[in-house]
Design a protein around this motif. Structure first.
Motif, PDB file in Angstrom:
ATOM      1  N   TRP A 109      -4.733   3.690  -0.384  1.00 35.81           N
ATOM      2  CA  TRP A 109      -4.792   4.014   1.044  1.00 35.81           C
ATOM      3  C   TRP A 109      -5.932   3.299   1.753  1.00 35.81           C
ATOM      4  O   TRP A 109      -6.977   3.048   1.165  1.00 35.81           O
ATOM      5  N   ILE A 110      -5.742   3.060   3.043  1.00 37.47           N
ATOM      6  CA  ILE A 110      -6.868   2.785   3.938  1.00 37.47           C
ATOM      7  C   ILE A 110      -7.287   4.143   4.476  1.00 37.47           C
ATOM      8  O   ILE A 110      -6.507   4.833   5.131  1.00 37.47           O
ATOM      9  N   HIS A 111      -8.528   4.511   4.193  1.00 32.81           N
ATOM     10  CA  HIS A 111      -8.992   5.885   4.376  1.00 32.81           C
ATOM     11  C   HIS A 111      -9.059   6.331   5.836  1.00 32.81           C
ATOM     12  O   HIS A 111      -8.952   7.521   6.136  1.00 32.81           O
ATOM     13  N   ASN A 112      -9.300   5.406   6.752  1.00 33.10           N
ATOM     14  CA  ASN A 112      -9.324   5.759   8.179  1.00 33.10           C
ATOM     15  C   ASN A 112      -9.010   4.525   9.013  1.00 33.10           C
ATOM     16  O   ASN A 112      -8.828   3.435   8.483  1.00 33.10           O
ATOM     17  N   ASP A 113      -8.947   4.715  10.315  1.00 30.85           N
ATOM     18  CA  ASP A 113      -8.445   3.659  11.205  1.00 30.85           C
ATOM     19  C   ASP A 113      -9.562   2.800  11.801  1.00 30.85           C
ATOM     20  O   ASP A 113      -9.484   2.371  12.963  1.00 30.85           O
ATOM     21  N   ALA A 114     -10.607   2.511  11.022  1.00 23.70           N
ATOM     22  CA  ALA A 114     -11.751   1.757  11.534  1.00 23.70           C
ATOM     23  C   ALA A 114     -11.339   0.418  12.162  1.00 23.70           C
ATOM     24  O   ALA A 114     -11.900   0.014  13.179  1.00 23.70           O
ATOM     25  N   ASP A 115     -10.371  -0.285  11.580  1.00 25.25           N
ATOM     26  CA  ASP A 115      -9.928  -1.568  12.129  1.00 25.25           C
ATOM     27  C   ASP A 115      -8.577  -1.922  11.523  1.00 25.25           C
ATOM     28  O   ASP A 115      -8.505  -2.583  10.485  1.00 25.25           O
ATOM     29  N   VAL A 116      -7.522  -1.460  12.174  1.00 21.29           N
ATOM     30  CA  VAL A 116      -6.171  -1.659  11.648  1.00 21.29           C
ATOM     31  C   VAL A 116      -5.841  -3.134  11.462  1.00 21.29           C
ATOM     32  O   VAL A 116      -5.279  -3.539  10.437  1.00 21.29           O
ATOM     33  N   GLU A 117      -6.197  -3.963  12.444  1.00 18.33           N
ATOM     34  CA  GLU A 117      -5.846  -5.385  12.386  1.00 18.33           C
ATOM     35  C   GLU A 117      -6.583  -6.099  11.248  1.00 18.33           C
ATOM     36  O   GLU A 117      -6.035  -7.014  10.628  1.00 18.33           O
ATOM     37  N   LYS A 118      -7.791  -5.690  10.962  1.00 20.62           N
ATOM     38  CA  LYS A 118      -8.580  -6.335   9.918  1.00 20.62           C
ATOM     39  C   LYS A 118      -8.176  -5.908   8.524  1.00 20.62           C
ATOM     40  O   LYS A 118      -8.019  -6.742   7.618  1.00 20.62           O
ATOM     41  N   TRP A 119      -8.017  -4.597   8.304  1.00 24.65           N
ATOM     42  CA  TRP A 119      -7.871  -4.093   6.942  1.00 24.65           C
ATOM     43  C   TRP A 119      -6.433  -4.035   6.444  1.00 24.65           C
ATOM     44  O   TRP A 119      -6.187  -4.215   5.245  1.00 24.65           O
ATOM     45  N   THR A 120      -5.474  -3.809   7.321  1.00 24.59           N
ATOM     46  CA  THR A 120      -4.088  -3.694   6.858  1.00 24.59           C
ATOM     47  C   THR A 120      -3.607  -4.933   6.086  1.00 24.59           C
ATOM     48  O   THR A 120      -3.009  -4.792   5.007  1.00 24.59           O
ATOM     49  N   PRO A 121      -3.855  -6.155   6.580  1.00 24.37           N
ATOM     50  CA  PRO A 121      -3.388  -7.334   5.820  1.00 24.37           C
ATOM     51  C   PRO A 121      -3.992  -7.433   4.417  1.00 24.37           C
ATOM     52  O   PRO A 121      -3.391  -8.063   3.534  1.00 24.37           O
ATOM     53  N   GLU A 122      -5.138  -6.798   4.211  1.00 24.65           N
ATOM     54  CA  GLU A 122      -5.799  -6.874   2.907  1.00 24.65           C
ATOM     55  C   GLU A 122      -5.067  -6.055   1.839  1.00 24.65           C
ATOM     56  O   GLU A 122      -5.371  -6.170   0.643  1.00 24.65           O
ATOM     57  N   LEU A 123      -4.121  -5.219   2.259  1.00 20.28           N
ATOM     58  CA  LEU A 123      -3.323  -4.471   1.289  1.00 20.28           C
ATOM     59  C   LEU A 123      -2.244  -5.347   0.650  1.00 20.28           C
ATOM     60  O   LEU A 123      -1.789  -5.077  -0.465  1.00 20.28           O
ATOM     61  N   ILE A 124      -1.853  -6.385   1.353  1.00 20.14           N
ATOM     62  CA  ILE A 124      -0.711  -7.195   0.912  1.00 20.14           C
ATOM     63  C   ILE A 124      -0.966  -7.893  -0.419  1.00 20.14           C
ATOM     64  O   ILE A 124      -0.100  -7.858  -1.319  1.00 20.14           O
ATOM     65  N   PRO A 125      -2.132  -8.531  -0.637  1.00 19.86           N
ATOM     66  CA  PRO A 125      -2.376  -9.138  -1.954  1.00 19.86           C
ATOM     67  C   PRO A 125      -2.332  -8.118  -3.098  1.00 19.86           C
ATOM     68  O   PRO A 125      -1.913  -8.457  -4.210  1.00 19.86           O
ATOM     69  N   LEU A 126      -2.755  -6.874  -2.826  1.00 16.07           N
ATOM     70  CA  LEU A 126      -2.715  -5.848  -3.867  1.00 16.07           C
ATOM     71  C   LEU A 126      -1.278  -5.498  -4.227  1.00 16.07           C
ATOM     72  O   LEU A 126      -0.952  -5.290  -5.399  1.00 16.07           O
ATOM     73  N   LEU A 127      -0.411  -5.446  -3.216  1.00 17.47           N
ATOM     74  CA  LEU A 127       1.008  -5.196  -3.477  1.00 17.47           C
ATOM     75  C   LEU A 127       1.624  -6.359  -4.247  1.00 17.47           C
ATOM     76  O   LEU A 127       2.382  -6.161  -5.204  1.00 17.47           O
ATOM     77  N   LYS A 128       1.278  -7.580  -3.842  1.00 18.41           N
ATOM     78  CA  LYS A 128       1.825  -8.762  -4.519  1.00 18.41           C
ATOM     79  C   LYS A 128       1.392  -8.814  -5.983  1.00 18.41           C
ATOM     80  O   LYS A 128       2.140  -9.278  -6.846  1.00 18.41           O
ATOM     81  N   SER A 129       0.184  -8.343  -6.262  1.00 14.97           N
ATOM     82  CA  SER A 129      -0.338  -8.387  -7.623  1.00 14.97           C
ATOM     83  C   SER A 129       0.359  -7.408  -8.557  1.00 14.97           C
ATOM     84  O   SER A 129       0.293  -7.549  -9.784  1.00 14.97           O
ATOM     85  N   GLY A 130       1.004  -6.399  -7.980  1.00 11.08           N
ATOM     86  CA  GLY A 130       1.640  -5.364  -8.792  1.00 11.08           C
ATOM     87  C   GLY A 130       0.681  -4.290  -9.256  1.00 11.08           C
ATOM     88  O   GLY A 130       1.092  -3.320  -9.896  1.00 11.08           O
ATOM     89  N   LYS A 131      -0.601  -4.437  -8.899  1.00  9.49           N
ATOM     90  CA  LYS A 131      -1.590  -3.437  -9.300  1.00  9.49           C
ATOM     91  C   LYS A 131      -1.566  -2.213  -8.395  1.00  9.49           C
ATOM     92  O   LYS A 131      -2.174  -1.189  -8.718  1.00  9.49           O
ATOM     93  N   VAL A 132      -0.880  -2.311  -7.265  1.00 13.68           N
ATOM     94  CA  VAL A 132      -0.666  -1.178  -6.368  1.00 13.68           C
ATOM     95  C   VAL A 132       0.836  -1.002  -6.184  1.00 13.68           C
ATOM     96  O   VAL A 132       1.535  -1.956  -5.832  1.00 13.68           O
ATOM     97  N   LYS A 133       1.318   0.209  -6.429  1.00 10.58           N
ATOM     98  CA  LYS A 133       2.758   0.468  -6.338  1.00 10.58           C
ATOM     99  C   LYS A 133       3.184   0.860  -4.916  1.00 10.58           C
ATOM    100  O   LYS A 133       4.272   0.511  -4.475  1.00 10.58           O
ATOM    101  N   HIS A 134       2.331   1.618  -4.236  1.00 13.71           N
ATOM    102  CA  HIS A 134       2.632   2.072  -2.879  1.00 13.71           C
ATOM    103  C   HIS A 134       1.358   2.030  -2.047  1.00 13.71           C
ATOM    104  O   HIS A 134       0.275   2.284  -2.568  1.00 13.71           O
ATOM    105  N   VAL A 135       1.509   1.732  -0.747  1.00 13.85           N
ATOM    106  CA  VAL A 135       0.333   1.758   0.127  1.00 13.85           C
ATOM    107  C   VAL A 135       0.529   2.795   1.231  1.00 13.85           C
ATOM    108  O   VAL A 135       1.649   3.095   1.650  1.00 13.85           O
TER     109      VAL A 135
END
Length: 312
Positions: A109-135
């Protein structure tokens, strides 16, 4: 693996800043963890922010006695705790993997909405890696949730979960249309603070306040007189279903079609949670509880939260 209808929260584990007023050790939590597995509860929610990693460490140590595939682990990226580097999300995520002693996270999870535009894209590499199943995202407004969906969708992924405060005393996520949006878009809504950190558990009242010196005492003790009628109503509604006050508050959340996160520091709390998912309150009982809660007029929106109905 069958996923539980109740998530067990570990916010109060490793309580090294006396927020909850406990100092339990790992041996204490081992009994909690073992009882949960025995009861078929396998879904655990934690975060680096809970005890500055102490909660994750406890959970990681205790999970080693069980097959990882039999557990669902959820933890978070907290923007305010990031290291300021270009790889802040990756670094915090790797730290969580280390403390949890695992090589993947089921829900990140992104714990709070400090900067949606900055932090949301950073979840994508984790999904691509397979190390995160759901965001998922926590403490986000409806407009922010929709924006997260857009960002993830452009990369071929989707938002799987939203985690916000939801209780009889804070229904702003429901009133703002977030629950409806989640249902319409196959997003699981995780509800935290269902029991208002114990204020709706039946354990505390004007004659039995929260222990002095804890943050909970500062937040809730002054509100206990206004909560008397709601606690009494929870008790009355629960009696017809053989439920305790706490279980009735949990059952109200289940009736909303959400996944409640129940904080557990005692074995009986695990047992209470295990019994709840099979009970269904009537529409009349739900309406009665909500009317009494509204009449109490108690605001429990935390300092880190926002009124979701005030979405700009």
């Amino acid at each position: 693996m069958t996923q539980a209808k109740i998530v067990l929260g570990t916010w109060a584990w490793g309580d090294n800043n006396s927020y909850f007023g406990n100092d339990y050790d790992q041996a204490h939590f081992k009994e909690i963890f073992d009882e949960a597995v025995k009861q078929g509860l396998n879904f655990w929610d934690t975060a680096l922010a809970y005890g500055y990693g102490a909660s994750e460490k406890l959970l990681g140590n205790l999970s080693q006695d069980f097959d990882r595939s039999d557990l669902v682990l959820s933890t978070k990226f907290t923007p305010q705790m990031q290291d300021g580097s270009d790889n802040a999300v990756q670094n915090m995520f790797e730290g969580s993997l280390d403390r949890l002693k695992t090589d993947y996270i089921d829900y990140y999870w992104i714990h709070n909405d400090a900067d949606v535009e900055k932090w949301t894209p950073e979840l994508i590499p984790l999904l691509k890696s397979g190390k995160v199943k759901h965001v998922g995202v926590s403490n986000h407004t409806l407009s922010e949730i929709k924006r997260v969906q857009e960002i993830l969708g452009e990369a071929g992924y989707k938002l799987d979960a939203v985690q916000n405060h939801l209780s009889l005393l804070d229904r702003t996520s429901e009133q703002a249309g977030i629950l409806d949006y989640c249902r319409e878009n196959d997003i699981t809504f995780f509800a935290y603070m269902i029991l208002e950190q114990g204020a709706l558990s039946g354990k505390y009242d004007i004659n039995h306040p929260f222990p002095e010196g804890s943050v909970r005492a500062q937040v809730y003790n002054s509100k206990l007189p206004e909560l008397t009628k709601l606690i009494d109503t929870l008790r009355e509604v629960g009696e017809s279903h053989d439920l305790s006050v706490a279980q009735t508050a949990m059952s109200w959340a289940v009736s909303k079609g959400v996944l409640p996160i129940i904080g557990v520091t005692k074995i009986h709390q695990v047992q209470d949670a295990a019994q709840v998912s099979s009970v269904q309150l009537s529409d009349e009982e739900i309406q009665r509880l909500e009317q009494v809660a509204d009449q109490a007029g108690v605001n429990t929106i935390g300092s880190w939260e926002q009124d979701m109905t005030q979405d700009k």
